[in-house]
Scaffold this active site. Sequence first.
Site, PDB file in Angstrom:
ATOM      1  N   ASP A  52     -40.402 -52.097  -9.931  1.00 32.84           N
ATOM      2  CA  ASP A  52     -39.746 -53.285  -9.377  1.00 32.84           C
ATOM      3  C   ASP A  52     -40.307 -53.575  -8.000  1.00 32.84           C
ATOM      4  O   ASP A  52     -40.723 -52.652  -7.287  1.00 32.84           O
ATOM      5  CB  ASP A  52     -38.222 -53.077  -9.301  1.00 32.84           C
ATOM      6  CG  ASP A  52     -37.484 -54.405  -9.314  1.00 32.84           C
ATOM      7  OD1 ASP A  52     -36.985 -54.796 -10.385  1.00 32.84           O
ATOM      8  OD2 ASP A  52     -37.429 -55.081  -8.256  1.00 32.84           O
ATOM      9  N   THR A 104     -37.881 -65.472 -15.665  1.00 32.40           N
ATOM     10  CA  THR A 104     -38.649 -66.706 -15.897  1.00 32.40           C
ATOM     11  C   THR A 104     -37.708 -67.868 -15.567  1.00 32.40           C
ATOM     12  O   THR A 104     -37.076 -68.432 -16.467  1.00 32.40           O
ATOM     13  CB  THR A 104     -39.135 -66.799 -17.364  1.00 32.40           C
ATOM     14  OG1 THR A 104     -38.058 -66.427 -18.221  1.00 32.40           O
ATOM     15  CG2 THR A 104     -40.323 -65.902 -17.612  1.00 32.40           C
ATOM     16  N   LYS A 232     -37.104 -66.960 -29.884  1.00 28.52           N
ATOM     17  CA  LYS A 232     -36.178 -66.689 -28.780  1.00 28.52           C
ATOM     18  C   LYS A 232     -35.560 -67.983 -28.235  1.00 28.52           C
ATOM     19  O   LYS A 232     -34.351 -68.088 -28.030  1.00 28.52           O
ATOM     20  CB  LYS A 232     -36.922 -65.967 -27.653  1.00 28.52           C
ATOM     21  CG  LYS A 232     -36.148 -65.830 -26.374  1.00 28.52           C
ATOM     22  CD  LYS A 232     -34.952 -64.928 -26.559  1.00 28.52           C
ATOM     23  CE  LYS A 232     -34.000 -65.012 -25.375  1.00 28.52           C
ATOM     24  NZ  LYS A 232     -32.909 -64.056 -25.476  1.00 28.52           N
ATOM     25  N   ARG A 239     -27.277 -71.799 -29.957  1.00 30.10           N
ATOM     26  CA  ARG A 239     -25.947 -71.535 -29.397  1.00 30.10           C
ATOM     27  C   ARG A 239     -25.549 -72.641 -28.420  1.00 30.10           C
ATOM     28  O   ARG A 239     -24.405 -73.089 -28.417  1.00 30.10           O
ATOM     29  CB  ARG A 239     -25.944 -70.170 -28.706  1.00 30.10           C
ATOM     30  CG  ARG A 239     -24.556 -69.679 -28.371  1.00 30.10           C
ATOM     31  CD  ARG A 239     -24.459 -68.176 -28.463  1.00 30.10           C
ATOM     32  NE  ARG A 239     -23.206 -67.660 -27.924  1.00 30.10           N
ATOM     33  CZ  ARG A 239     -22.094 -67.507 -28.639  1.00 30.10           C
ATOM     34  NH1 ARG A 239     -22.070 -67.828 -29.911  1.00 30.10           N
ATOM     35  NH2 ARG A 239     -21.004 -67.013 -28.075  1.00 30.10           N
ATOM     36  N   HIS A 270     -11.619 -74.807 -42.746  1.00 25.30           N
ATOM     37  CA  HIS A 270     -12.533 -75.268 -43.806  1.00 25.30           C
ATOM     38  C   HIS A 270     -13.565 -74.163 -44.022  1.00 25.30           C
ATOM     39  O   HIS A 270     -14.066 -73.584 -43.054  1.00 25.30           O
ATOM     40  CB  HIS A 270     -13.208 -76.574 -43.362  1.00 25.30           C
ATOM     41  CG  HIS A 270     -14.095 -77.176 -44.410  1.00 25.30           C
ATOM     42  ND1 HIS A 270     -15.326 -76.626 -44.731  1.00 25.30           N
ATOM     43  CD2 HIS A 270     -13.943 -78.263 -45.203  1.00 25.30           C
ATOM     44  CE1 HIS A 270     -15.888 -77.343 -45.682  1.00 25.30           C
ATOM     45  NE2 HIS A 270     -15.063 -78.357 -45.998  1.00 25.30           N
ATOM     46  N   ARG A 272     -16.652 -74.081 -44.626  1.00 25.49           N
ATOM     47  CA  ARG A 272     -18.021 -74.229 -44.086  1.00 25.49           C
ATOM     48  C   ARG A 272     -18.029 -74.816 -42.673  1.00 25.49           C
ATOM     49  O   ARG A 272     -19.026 -75.363 -42.237  1.00 25.49           O
ATOM     50  CB  ARG A 272     -18.875 -75.088 -45.044  1.00 25.49           C
ATOM     51  CG  ARG A 272     -19.350 -74.314 -46.271  1.00 25.49           C
ATOM     52  CD  ARG A 272     -20.022 -75.175 -47.298  1.00 25.49           C
ATOM     53  NE  ARG A 272     -19.128 -76.177 -47.850  1.00 25.49           N
ATOM     54  CZ  ARG A 272     -18.182 -75.928 -48.764  1.00 25.49           C
ATOM     55  NH1 ARG A 272     -18.041 -74.708 -49.238  1.00 25.49           N
ATOM     56  NH2 ARG A 272     -17.400 -76.893 -49.203  1.00 25.49           N
ATOM     57  N   GLY A 283     -22.717 -71.153 -18.692  1.00 22.09           N
ATOM     58  CA  GLY A 283     -23.370 -70.449 -17.591  1.00 22.09           C
ATOM     59  C   GLY A 283     -24.242 -69.313 -18.079  1.00 22.09           C
ATOM     60  O   GLY A 283     -24.559 -69.203 -19.257  1.00 22.09           O
ATOM     61  N   CYS A 286     -29.324 -67.484 -19.405  1.00 26.19           N
ATOM     62  CA  CYS A 286     -30.062 -67.592 -20.669  1.00 26.19           C
ATOM     63  C   CYS A 286     -29.803 -68.934 -21.329  1.00 26.19           C
ATOM     64  O   CYS A 286     -30.682 -69.786 -21.409  1.00 26.19           O
ATOM     65  CB  CYS A 286     -29.636 -66.464 -21.592  1.00 26.19           C
ATOM     66  SG  CYS A 286     -29.693 -64.864 -20.778  1.00 26.19           S
ATOM     67  N   PHE A 342     -19.449 -66.051 -15.245  1.00 26.50           N
ATOM     68  CA  PHE A 342     -19.931 -67.065 -16.184  1.00 26.50           C
ATOM     69  C   PHE A 342     -19.318 -66.930 -17.569  1.00 26.50           C
ATOM     70  O   PHE A 342     -19.365 -67.854 -18.360  1.00 26.50           O
ATOM     71  CB  PHE A 342     -21.464 -67.103 -16.218  1.00 26.50           C
ATOM     72  CG  PHE A 342     -22.153 -66.206 -17.218  1.00 26.50           C
ATOM     73  CD1 PHE A 342     -22.288 -66.577 -18.540  1.00 26.50           C
ATOM     74  CD2 PHE A 342     -22.697 -64.994 -16.817  1.00 26.50           C
ATOM     75  CE1 PHE A 342     -22.939 -65.756 -19.462  1.00 26.50           C
ATOM     76  CE2 PHE A 342     -23.354 -64.180 -17.718  1.00 26.50           C
ATOM     77  CZ  PHE A 342     -23.467 -64.558 -19.052  1.00 26.50           C
ATOM     78  N   LYS A 343     -18.697 -65.752 -17.826  1.00 29.01           N
ATOM     79  CA  LYS A 343     -17.962 -65.590 -19.082  1.00 29.01           C
ATOM     80  C   LYS A 343     -17.002 -64.415 -18.932  1.00 29.01           C
ATOM     81  O   LYS A 343     -17.043 -63.715 -17.926  1.00 29.01           O
ATOM     82  CB  LYS A 343     -18.911 -65.422 -20.263  1.00 29.01           C
ATOM     83  CG  LYS A 343     -19.719 -64.153 -20.307  1.00 29.01           C
ATOM     84  CD  LYS A 343     -20.528 -64.147 -21.614  1.00 29.01           C
ATOM     85  CE  LYS A 343     -21.171 -62.810 -21.849  1.00 29.01           C
ATOM     86  NZ  LYS A 343     -21.860 -62.747 -23.120  1.00 29.01           N
TER      87      LYS A 343
HETATM   88  N1  SAJ Z   1     -19.517 -70.118 -24.211  1.00 30.84           N
HETATM   89  C1  SAJ Z   1     -18.604 -71.129 -24.467  1.00 30.84           C
HETATM   90  N2  SAJ Z   1     -18.054 -71.219 -25.707  1.00 30.84           N
HETATM   91  C2  SAJ Z   1     -18.349 -70.331 -26.692  1.00 30.84           C
HETATM   92  C3  SAJ Z   1     -19.290 -69.306 -26.433  1.00 30.84           C
HETATM   93  C4  SAJ Z   1     -19.865 -69.220 -25.183  1.00 30.84           C
HETATM   94  O1  SAJ Z   1     -18.298 -71.957 -23.596  1.00 30.84           O
HETATM   95  O2  SAJ Z   1     -17.779 -70.466 -27.784  1.00 30.84           O
HETATM   96  C5  SAJ Z   1     -20.138 -70.037 -22.881  1.00 30.84           C
HETATM   97  C6  SAJ Z   1     -19.818 -68.739 -22.132  1.00 30.84           C
HETATM   98  O3  SAJ Z   1     -18.582 -68.822 -21.478  1.00 30.84           O
HETATM   99  C7  SAJ Z   1     -20.988 -68.652 -21.178  1.00 30.84           C
HETATM  100  C8  SAJ Z   1     -22.133 -69.252 -21.994  1.00 30.84           C
HETATM  101  O4  SAJ Z   1     -21.538 -69.996 -23.033  1.00 30.84           O
HETATM  102  O5  SAJ Z   1     -20.771 -69.462 -20.039  1.00 30.84           O
HETATM  103  C9  SAJ Z   1     -23.097 -68.257 -22.580  1.00 30.84           C
HETATM  104  O6  SAJ Z   1     -22.403 -67.120 -23.074  1.00 30.84           O
HETATM  105  P1  SAJ Z   1     -22.820 -66.390 -24.440  1.00 30.84           P
HETATM  106  O7  SAJ Z   1     -21.865 -65.253 -24.623  1.00 30.84           O
HETATM  107  O8  SAJ Z   1     -22.897 -67.366 -25.542  1.00 30.84           O
HETATM  108  O9  SAJ Z   1     -24.307 -65.916 -24.222  1.00 30.84           O
HETATM  109  P2  SAJ Z   1     -25.079 -65.097 -23.075  1.00 30.84           P
HETATM  110  O10 SAJ Z   1     -25.743 -66.077 -22.173  1.00 30.84           O
HETATM  111  O11 SAJ Z   1     -24.238 -64.059 -22.457  1.00 30.84           O
HETATM  112  O12 SAJ Z   1     -26.198 -64.337 -23.976  1.00 30.84           O
HETATM  113  C10 SAJ Z   1     -27.053 -65.112 -24.796  1.00 30.84           C
HETATM  114  C11 SAJ Z   1     -27.088 -64.502 -26.198  1.00 30.84           C
HETATM  115  N3  SAJ Z   1     -27.748 -65.420 -27.123  1.00 30.84           N
HETATM  116  C12 SAJ Z   1     -27.171 -65.802 -28.299  1.00 30.84           C
HETATM  117  O13 SAJ Z   1     -26.060 -65.441 -28.621  1.00 30.84           O
HETATM  118  C13 SAJ Z   1     -27.977 -66.685 -29.185  1.00 30.84           C
HETATM  119  C14 SAJ Z   1     -27.806 -63.160 -26.174  1.00 30.84           C
HETATM  120  O14 SAJ Z   1     -27.967 -62.632 -27.485  1.00 30.84           O
HETATM  121  C15 SAJ Z   1     -29.197 -63.325 -25.516  1.00 30.84           C
HETATM  122  O15 SAJ Z   1     -29.896 -62.085 -25.453  1.00 30.84           O
HETATM  123  C16 SAJ Z   1     -28.978 -63.832 -24.109  1.00 30.84           C
HETATM  124  O16 SAJ Z   1     -28.352 -65.120 -24.204  1.00 30.84           O
HETATM  125  C17 SAJ Z   1     -30.327 -63.904 -23.412  1.00 30.84           C
HETATM  126  O17 SAJ Z   1     -30.606 -63.024 -22.572  1.00 30.84           O
HETATM  127  O18 SAJ Z   1     -31.134 -64.768 -23.743  1.00 30.84           O
END
Ligand code: SAJ
Length: 434
Positions: A52, A104, A232, A239, A270, A272, A283, A286, A342-343
Amino acid sequence: MNAPFDATTAFGPDAAIQPAPDHQIAVIGLGYIGLPTAAVLASYGWDVCGVDVSNHVVETVNAGGVHIEERDLDRLVGEAISSQRLVASTLVPAAHYYMIAVPTPLGPDNAPDISYVEAAARSIAPNILPGACIIVESTSPVGTTERVAQIIADIRPDLNMPKFGAETGGDIAIAYCPERVLPGKIVQELVNNDRVVGGMTPDCAESAAALYKSFVKGDCLVTNSRVAETVKLVENSFRDVNIAFANELSMIADEIGVDVWDVIRLANRHPRVNILQPGPGVGGHCIAVDPWFLVAGAPKSARIVRTAREVNDHKAVHTERRIRALISAAPDAKVALLGLAFKPDIDDFRESPALEIAENLCADLGERVLAVEPFTEKLPKGLEGTGAVLTGLDAALSEAEIVVVLVDHSAFKHLTPADLAGKLVFDTRGMLKK
Ligand code: SAJ
C-alpha cells in the site's frame, strides 16, 4: 512449509535477481478488497505481501491491526501476521502472482479514472519475471486489462506479452477477476462466491484460475478479460437499475398518494415479481459508481443504465425535500436523523446519501440536527464543525419532534410507530412497517 516473504531480500531493486517461488503473492492495495483478500490467501497457506502507498496502513497491518471495519477481518489479519504468512510493505516485491486491488474512482463528467491501476502496473513491471501472473480485481472499464499489458510491454520490451484473443499466452499471464463481495460479508463471500476469471488468452485465464481454485469454494468460471470486465459492470448496473425502479415507485407513490411499502409487499406476492426496497438514494463505492463505467463505454446505448443512476441520485434530493417539508411544519423543532452510513449495519460512509442529506440540512439547521449513528464514535468528516450533535437513540428521541429514519440499522429495528407517537416521522426505509 513454504518460506514466508523475507522483507530483507524480497523487496526493492535487487528483488528481481531471484525468481519468486510460486507460493508468493503480492496484493497491491490494502483497502476494502485487498486487505481481506490478502488475509484470506494467507489463511490458505499462501505467502502474501500486501502493498500500500500509505505508511499508516502498512504499519497498522504489520502490527496485526486493521484500518477498516469488516466482520472477522481483525481476527484474520491478526492470525495472518502472527503466522508470518502476511507482511505489508510500501514496496512491490518480486512475486509469482500479483493481484491489483486499487480504487478506480470517477473522474470529471463521471468518466472512469484508472490511474491507480496504471500506477500499480508500472510498479510491478521492473521486477516481474517470466512465469508470473498479474490479476486485476479492481472494477474497471472494459479494456483495462489490455491497458495493463501495454504498460508492462512498454517498460519491459524483453518480455513476450500475451495478446488478447490469441490461443496461447506469452512469457507472463495477465487476467481480470472482478471482486464481487458484499461489504459486511466480505470474508464469507470471498470464499463462497463463484468467480469469473477472464484471461488475455485461455492460458492466462487458467493461470489465474489456479490461484482462485486454491481458496474459493464456489465455481471459478473461465472466460476472456473483456467479458469478465463487462460482467462486473453489468452485475452492479443490474442492481442499480432494480433499486432505481423501487426508488421511482416510491416517488410515484408520494405523488399519487399511496403507501409504497404496501404496494411493493403485495406486488411481490406475484410469483414473477421481486421489487427491491426504496431508500434515501444509493450509496457505497460500487453501485453508485460502476454503472457510469458502462455508460462511458457505450454512451448512446446505455440509456436505462444512465437513467437509473440519475433516478437514484435524484432520490436523495427528493428525500431532502420531504424532510424540509416536515421542518416547515415545525420550524423550531430538533430533527433526529437515524443512521448516516450508506447501508445498514456497516461503518462505511462512502457516497452515503444519508450523510449527504445530513450535511445539506446542517448547512441551515446546525445544532438542531441530532445524528444517531451507532457505527461511529465521532461525527463523520462532512458533519464536523457544522454544529450537528452526535447522540444516542434515546436522547435524540426525547429531544426531537421530527424523526427521520435514513438507515435501518439493527439497533433501530425495535422501534415501533407507538414509540414515535406525537412526532413528525419520515421513514425512508419502511423500517417501521416491517
Ligand atoms: N439499496 C437500496 N435498496 C435495496 C438494496 C440496496 O436502496 O433494496 C441501497 C443500499 O442501501 C446502498 C446501496 O443500495 O445504499 C448499495 O448497497 P448493496 O447492498 O446493494 O450493494 P453494495 O454496494 O454494498 O455491494 C455491491 C454488491 N453488488 C451486487 O449485489 C450486484 C457486491 O456484490 C459487490 O461486490 C459490490 O457492490 C462491489 O464492490 O462492487
